[in-house]
Scaffold this active site. Structure first.
Site, mmCIF file in Angstrom:
data_model
loop_
_atom_site.group_PDB
_atom_site.id
_atom_site.type_symbol
_atom_site.label_atom_id
_atom_site.label_comp_id
_atom_site.label_asym_id
_atom_site.label_seq_id
_atom_site.Cartn_x
_atom_site.Cartn_y
_atom_site.Cartn_z
ATOM 1 N N ALA A 42 -1.471 -2.831 13.255
ATOM 2 C CA ALA A 42 -1.131 -1.470 12.847
ATOM 3 C C ALA A 42 -0.388 -0.750 13.967
ATOM 4 O O ALA A 42 -0.716 -0.897 15.144
ATOM 5 C CB ALA A 42 -2.404 -0.705 12.485
ATOM 6 N N ASN A 72 0.833 -1.200 0.000
ATOM 7 C CA ASN A 72 0.000 0.000 0.000
ATOM 8 C C ASN A 72 0.873 1.257 0.000
ATOM 9 O O ASN A 72 2.095 1.187 0.098
ATOM 10 C CB ASN A 72 -0.953 -0.026 1.203
ATOM 11 C CG ASN A 72 -2.314 0.538 0.853
ATOM 12 O OD1 ASN A 72 -2.421 1.492 0.089
ATOM 13 N ND2 ASN A 72 -3.350 -0.046 1.403
ATOM 14 N N HIS A 77 23.077 1.650 13.048
ATOM 15 C CA HIS A 77 24.365 2.346 13.076
ATOM 16 C C HIS A 77 25.110 1.970 14.343
ATOM 17 O O HIS A 77 24.507 1.519 15.330
ATOM 18 C CB HIS A 77 24.147 3.860 13.018
ATOM 19 C CG HIS A 77 23.637 4.316 11.687
ATOM 20 N ND1 HIS A 77 24.475 4.612 10.643
ATOM 21 C CD2 HIS A 77 22.381 4.493 11.228
ATOM 22 C CE1 HIS A 77 23.761 4.975 9.594
ATOM 23 N NE2 HIS A 77 22.474 4.906 9.925
#
Length: 192
Positions: A162, A89, A119
């Site tokens: 979500a 999406n 990192h």
């Protein structure tokens, strides 16, 4: 450095040191990919044209069942592998230097982030990047605004709710959610 050699070094070493030959080669590929993403995101295209442009970004011929809603960004592109019947999406961001593998039948919601780089913690060495792949097994569903972190595998058929931040592997046939994502239920409990 040729692309295949670069991908091989990235996979074998799992580390890119700032300013190294590998870093310079990665930046060159990234520059081209960002250019291709800008072209993709600033035009009006048919599904076939989007698929062709994504094939160019990934260096992989994508199956005709692939579907993408724009915009889409990738900061490397050539380390993404996409199976059949995959839907992505709008608003997704793929940081794929460590590799992103998307299994057949997977659904990826709006604004999902796949981050395959960490990192170095040493502030004087932050230019060093550690690469770990992300893999979505077959028929996974990643909900909108989820973030999947380096080294995570999402098991077959699983669902990420979500807004979740996934820091650890997700077993097959489960639903996880939250920050950090935790087990919510077995998939079979939700299937009627």
């Amino acid at each position: 450095m040729e692309l295949e050699e670069l991908l091989s070094k990235m996979a074998e070493e799992g580390v890119i040191h700032g300013g190294s030959e590998v870093n310079k080669a990665m930046v060159a590929v990234s520059d081209e990919t960002r250019r291709l993403c800008a072209i993709l995101n600033n035009g009006v295209y048919t599904n076939e044209e989007i698929r062709q442009q994504m094939s160019q970004i990934t260096g992989q011929e994508l199956d005709e069942s692939f579907s993408l809603f724009l915009p889409f960004t990738s900061d490397f592109g050539k380390n993404i592998r996409i199976g059949k019947n995959v839907f992505i999406n709008s608003g997704c961001r793929f940081q794929d230097q460590g590799q992103i593998i998307i299994g057949d039948g997977s659904l990826i919601g709006h604004n999902v982030v796949f981050a395959t780089i960490n990192h170095d913690y040493d502030p004087l060495n932050r230019g060093t990047m550690y690469l770990k792949p992300i893999e979505l097994k077959q028929r996974t569903w990643i909900g909108s605004n989820a973030t999947i972190l380096p080294g995570v595998t999402i098991g077959e058929n699983s669902v990420v709710a979500a807004g979740s931040v996934v820091t650890k592997d997700v077993p097959p046939d489960t639903i996880v959610g939250g920050n950090p994502a935790k087990f919510i239920s077995n998939l079979e409990d939700k299937i009627k």
